[in-house]
Design an enzyme around this catalytic site. Structure first.
Site, PDB file in Angstrom:
ATOM      1  N   CYS A   1    -126.939 -41.661 -19.175  1.00  0.00           N
ATOM      2  CA  CYS A   1    -127.953 -41.780 -20.221  1.00  0.00           C
ATOM      3  C   CYS A   1    -128.714 -40.468 -20.340  1.00  0.00           C
ATOM      4  CB  CYS A   1    -128.933 -42.905 -19.904  1.00  0.00           C
ATOM      5  SG  CYS A   1    -128.160 -44.527 -19.770  1.00  0.00           S
TER       6      CYS A   1
ATOM      7  N   GLY B   1    -122.456 -24.744 -14.159  1.00  0.00           N
ATOM      8  CA  GLY B   1    -123.903 -24.532 -14.049  1.00  0.00           C
ATOM      9  C   GLY B   1    -124.629 -25.447 -13.095  1.00  0.00           C
TER      10      GLY B   1
ATOM     11  N   HIS C   1    -115.900 -35.791 -14.555  1.00  0.00           N
ATOM     12  CA  HIS C   1    -116.429 -37.107 -14.906  1.00  0.00           C
ATOM     13  C   HIS C   1    -115.767 -38.226 -14.114  1.00  0.00           C
ATOM     14  CE1 HIS C   1    -117.664 -34.604 -18.308  1.00  0.00           C
ATOM     15  NE2 HIS C   1    -118.679 -35.421 -18.397  1.00  0.00           N
TER      16      HIS C   1
END
Length: 780
Positions: free
Chosen positions: A530, A446, A708
Site C-alpha cells: 500500500c 536504491g 517482488h
C-alpha cells in the site's frame, strides 16, 4: 435514476488486509483467520455503501491480492507448475485455493520446488499492478474457484438489496494476458472462454442476481479488427444466452466514442462511460443511443474515481440533465468514473490537513455520498448545491495555493534547460575515465529492507518522541551498516539505503511546499503493498536541501561511489493526487525545477552519480495514441529539466519498472539518461529484444532478479540472464542490478540474492569478456 458503484477499496481502513496477508505468509495465522479478516472488510464495505443510499452495491470487487488474478483462478487459468507444487507440499488445499493463488502472485520455494512468480505489470495508466494471465494455444477454461458465488451469498445476507457481482469482461481479460507461445493470438481463445462466462452468469442468476457488471476497459483503445470481432461475438453470445440478466458493461480511464458503433443491435441493459477522463464524449454517446437503441441505459461516471477532490455539483448536474433530456430519467444511472480502489477510504480519518484544503477533498466514502447529493439536487434540494459551491469557491484564492515566484520561474524556462552539455558518447568516455568501473558494474536500485525497527524509529520521530539529533544519529548507524553490507557483498556502486524515507514520493512531498501528506490515505499498489499518495494542492517550491546531507554522509563512509537517490518529476506527479485547477504540465515543470535544484546541490557536494527514478513515466501515457505527443512533450521536458543541469562527468541514472515499453522506446531514449535500469526478470528478459532491435543508445541495467518475490535466485539463472543481455548489447553498456528497490524484502533474502548477483557478475566478467574481447561492439 439508479445510483451505483463500480468497486470499493478492499484494504480496510487500517490496512487490515495487508497485515492479515503478511501474517498468513509468515505462518502467524492460518487461512481461516485470513478469511475472517476478508469477511469483516467486505461486511464493513457493504454496510457503508448501503448507508450511502446506493441502489446497486458491488460484490466480488474484494480481492486478497489482485482482481485479475482472481479472474484467472475463477477460470482455471493456472500454470500447471503452481498447481503441482502447491498440491504436493500442502496437506490440504482449502476451498479458496489460497495457496495456489499466492504462489502465482509471489512465487513458490518449498520442499524442493522453486517456481517464480507470474509476471506483473501496470493496470492501464494507473499505479495499480496486476498479475498477467498466461495462455497456451490449447488453453482450457472452466469454473475453478467458488469465490464469486460465495461472496454473492455473503452479500445477500449482509445487504437488504440484491448485490451486483463484478467481473472483468472476457475481451479485456484476454487482452490483459499474454501468449506463452507464438503460434496463436490470445483473442483466438474467445470462443473457448465465452461459454464459461455464460455458465458463471447463469449460476449467479440462479442464486438470485439480477444485475451483473462486466468491465471492458479495453474499449477505450484503438481496437484491432480481431478485438472488434471478439467483442461482438462475446456479447452477442452472452446477451443471447443470458437474456434474463441485466448486463451493465463498463469502460473507464478514457472515452469510447470511437468504439460506440459496437453497441448497435447489442441487447445489453446498460453502458457505463467515464465522463471525468473524457467529458466531451457525452454528446456523441447520447446521439448514438438516441438514434440506434431505445432501451439501453447510460451510466454516467461523473465522480472522479482517481483523484481526491470534491465533485463540482454544477458541472455534474449539467451532464445529468443533458442525459435525462435525451434519454429520460429511467435510462440514466450515475456512478464514480471507475472503481474507487484508486483513492483512500475515508477523509474523516485525516486530522492534520489544513481546513482550507480538507474542505475541498473527498475520499471513497465521501464520493459515494456525493451520488446521493446529486440525486437530491436533481429532485430540488438547492441547499446542497449552494453548500458544494461554497466549499469549492471559499478557498479558491487562499495564500496556501499560490506562489507568484514559482509561477514566474516556470515561464522563464529556456530550451537550454532541457539539454545536457554534450552527447552521450562524449559523456560516457569522460565518465568511464573518471569512475574506472569494471565490466558489468553491480549496483542496486536504491532502497534496502525497511525493518520494524526502522519504521518504529521513524514513527517515534514523527510523534516527536525522539529529538532530531538523536533520530539522525540512529539513521546514520543504519546507513553505515548498509554500506558495510554492500562492501561485504562487493557491489561496485553503493546506495545509502533510504532508511529515512517512508516512500519514494511521500518523502519528497514532505520537503516541498505545495504538497501535503495524509495520515491514513492508503491506496493499494499491488498485493499487500500500500502507498500513501501525497496531495499536490498548491504551487511547488523546494526551500531547502532534501537529500544532500544523508547522501554526503554516506559517501564519507566509503571509498566506493555512492549514488544520490531522487524521485523524478513525472513519477512524483503520477503518484500523487494532483491539483485540478491548472494544466498538469505546469505542475510537472514546478516539480522538475525543485528536483533540478536538488540535483545541483548533490553535484556541488561531490556526488558523482545521481539516480532520478521515473517508474511512472509509462503509466502516465494517455491510452489513446492521438494524445501521446502532447504527453511526451511535457513529460520528457520535465525529466530533462531535472537532469540536465549537471556536468558531463556526472552520471545520471533513471529507473523504470513493470510497464510495457515496446511502443515508447524512442521516448525513453529521449530522456537521455546515462544509465537506464529496468524490470526484465519476470519476463525472462523478453523486453531486451525490443530495446536491442531499437538499438537503445545508452547504458542499461536489465533487472536480473525479481524483488517482488521472496525466492532466492541462483547464480546460474542470474548468469544466464546476463548472458542473454550480452547477446543484445555492447558489454560495456550493461549494468547488473535487481529489478526494483529492496524495501519490502527481508535481510536474509537480500543478502543471499545480492551475493548470488555479484558472483554471477564476476562469472560473467570471466566467461563472457573472454568470449567477447571487444566489448564496445554489439554481439547480437
Amino acid at each position: 435514476m439508479l445510483k451505483h458503484n463500480l468497486g470499493y477499496p478492499r484494504i480496510g481502513v487500517r490496512r487490515e488486509l495487508k497485515k492479515a496477508c503478511e501474517s498468513y505468509w509468515s505462518n502467524k495465522i492460518d487461512s481461516n483467520q485470513l478469511f475472517d479478516v476478508g469477511k469483516q472488510i467486505r461486511k464493513e464495505n457493504w454496510k457503508i455503501q448501503e448507508k450511502s443510499g446506493l441502489d446497486l452495491i458491488p460484490c466480488n470487487d474484494f480481492s486478497f491480492y489482485d482482481h485479475v488474478l482472481d479472474m484467472s483462478l475463477l477460470l482455471g487459468v493456472i500454470p500447471k507448475s503452481y498447481h503441482s507444487a502447491v498440491s504436493s507440499t500442502t496437506m490440504m488445499i482449502d476451498d479458496h485455493n489460497i495457496d495456489i493463488y499466492f504462489a502465482m502472485a509471489r512465487g513458490f520455494q518449498k520442499r524442493g520446488w522453486d517456481i517464480k512468480a507470474m509476471e506483473m505489470t501496470k493496470w492501464f495508466n494507473t499505479n495499480y499492478h496486476y498479475i498477467v494471465p498466461e495462455f497456451d494455444k490449447n488453453q482450457k477454461f472452466g469454473i475453478f474457484s467458488k469465490k464469486i458465488f460465495d461472496e454473492f451469498e455473503e452479500a445477500k445476507i449482509v445487504l437488504k438489496s440484491i448485490p451486483k457481482p463484478v467481473l472483468i469482461g472476457p475481451v479485456s481479460y484476454l487482452f490483459l494476458g499474454k501468449e506463452k507461445e507464438n503460434s496463436f493470438q490470445k483473442m483466438d481463445l474467445i470462443e473457448n472462454i465465452v461459454p464459461i462466462y455464460i455458465q458463471i452468469i447463469n449460476l449467479l442468476k440462479d442464486q438470485g442476481a439480477n444485475w451483473i457488471q462486466l468491465d471492458e476497459p479495453i474499449l477505450v483503445f484503438d481496437l484491432s479488427r480481431k478485438e472488434i470481432e471478439s467483442f461482438q461475438y462475446a456479447y452477442q453470445e452472452i446477451s443471447k444466452c443470458c437474456s434474463e440478466m441485466n448486463i451493465l458493461l463498463t469502460s473507464y480511464f478514457d472515452g469510447i466514442s470511437e468504439n460506440i458503433s459496437l453497441f448497435r443491435n447489442l441487447p445489453i441493459k446498460a453502458l457505463h462511460i467515464d465522463l471525468v477522463e473524457d467529458p466531451e464524449q457525452l454528446e456523441s454517446i447520447l446521439n448514438f443511443l438516441d438514434n440506434n437503441t431505445k432501451k439501453m441505459i447510460l451510466s454516467l461516471g461523473i465522480i472522479d474515481g482517481r483523484n481526491i477532490w470534491k465533485n463540482n455539483y454544477v458541472n455534474s448536474i449539467k451532464k445529468i440533465e443533458i442525459a435525462m433530456k435525451v434519454l429520460g430519467e429511467k435510462r440514466v444511472m450515475i456512478a464514480p468514473s471507475c472503481s474507487l480502489i484508486h483513492v483512500p477510504i475515508d477523509i474523516e480519518y485525516e486530522h492534520s490537513i489544513h481546513s482550507d484544503v480538507k474542505k475541498r477533498m473527498s475520499f471513497a466514502k465521501q464520493k459515494i455520498y456525493e451520488l446521493k447529493d446529486l440525486e437530491d439536487v436533481i429532485k430540488g434540494n438547492k441547499n446542497l448545491l449552494s453548500k458544494n459551491l461554497n466549499s469549492l469557491e471559499k478557498t479558491k484564492n487562499s495564500f496556501l495555493f499560490y506562489n507568484q515566484k514559482v509561477k514566474e520561474r516556470v515561464t522563464q524556462i529556456k530550451n537550454k534547460d532541457f539539454q545536457r552539455k554534450s552527447s552521450f558518447k562524449i559523456r560516457q568516455k569522460k565518465q568511464q575515465k573518471k569512475f574506472h568501473l569494471p565490466i558489468f558494474p553491480t549496483t542496486t536500485i536504491g532502497s534496502f529492507p525497511q525493518t520494524k525497527e526502522i519504521r518504529s524509529l521513524r514513527n517515534k520521530f514523527k510523534k516527536k518522541e525522539l529529538r532530531k539529533e538523536e533520530y539522525e544519529k540512529k539513521i546514520e548507524k543504519f546507513i553505515v551498516d548498509v554500506i558495510r553490507k554492500q562492501e561485504e557483498i562487493n557491489l561496485d556502486v553503493l546506495v545509502h539505503g533510504e532508511f529515512e524515507r517512508n516512500d519514494m514520493v511521500e518523502f519528497f512531498s514532505e520537503k516541498l511546499k505545495g504538497f501535503l501528506s495524509t495520515d491514513n490515505g492508503w491506496v493499494q499498489s499491488y498485493g499487500s503493498r500500500c502507498v500513501k499518495p501525497p496531495v499536490i494542492y498548491g504551487d511547488v517550491l523546494r526551500y531547502k536541501d532534501m537529500t544532500t546531507k544523508s547522501i554526503c554522509f554516506a559517501q564519507s563512509k566509503t571509498p566506493k561511489l555512492m549514488k544520490g537517490m531522487l524521485t523524478g518529476p513525472v513519477t512524483i506527479l503520477q503518484w500523487s493526487f494532483v491539483r485540478d485547477d491548472q494544466p498538469i504540465s505546469t505542475t510537472a515543470y514546478q516539480i522538475a525545477l525543485a528536483i533540478r535544484d536538488e540535483v545541483k546541490s548533490l553535484e556541488n557536494s561531490g556526488i558523482q552519480i545521481i539516480q532520478i527514478d521515473e517508474p511512472a513515466i509509462r503509466e502516465g501515457l494517455p491510452l489513446k495514441k492521438k494524445n501521446w505527443k502532447f504527453y511526451f512533450d511535457w513529460a520528457i521536458k520535465a525529466f530533462r529539466i531535472s537532469s540536465s543541469v549537471v556536468k558531463d562527468e556526472t552520471q545520471i541514472h533513471t529507473h523504470m519498472c513493470y510497464s510495457e515499453f515496446n511502443d515508447i522506446l524512442s521516448h525513453i531514449a529521449d530522456l537521455d539518461a546515462d544509465v537506464l535500469t529496468i524490470e526484465t526478470s519476470r519476463s525472462k528478459m523478453e523486453l531486451l529484444k525490443a530495446f536491442s532491435e531499437f538499438s537503445y543508445p545508452n547504458e542499461i541495467g536489465p533487472g536480473v532478479y525479481d524483488i517482488h518475490s521472496p525466492r532466492i535466485p541462483t547464480v546460474k539463472e542470474i548468469f544466464d540472464l546476463i548472458q542473454k543481455a550480452s547477446n543484445r548489447f555492447p558489454i560495456r553498456n550493461i549494468w547488473i542490478n535487481p529489478d526494483c528497490g529492496l524495501k519490502t524484502r527481508k535481510w536474509d533474502e537480500v543478502m543471499k540474492s545480492l551475493k548470488n548477483m555479484t558472483r554471477a557478475a564476476k562469472m560473467a566478467r570471466e566467461k563472457l569478456l573472454n568470449n567477447n574481447p571487444t566489448p564496445s561492439t554489439n554481439s547480437s
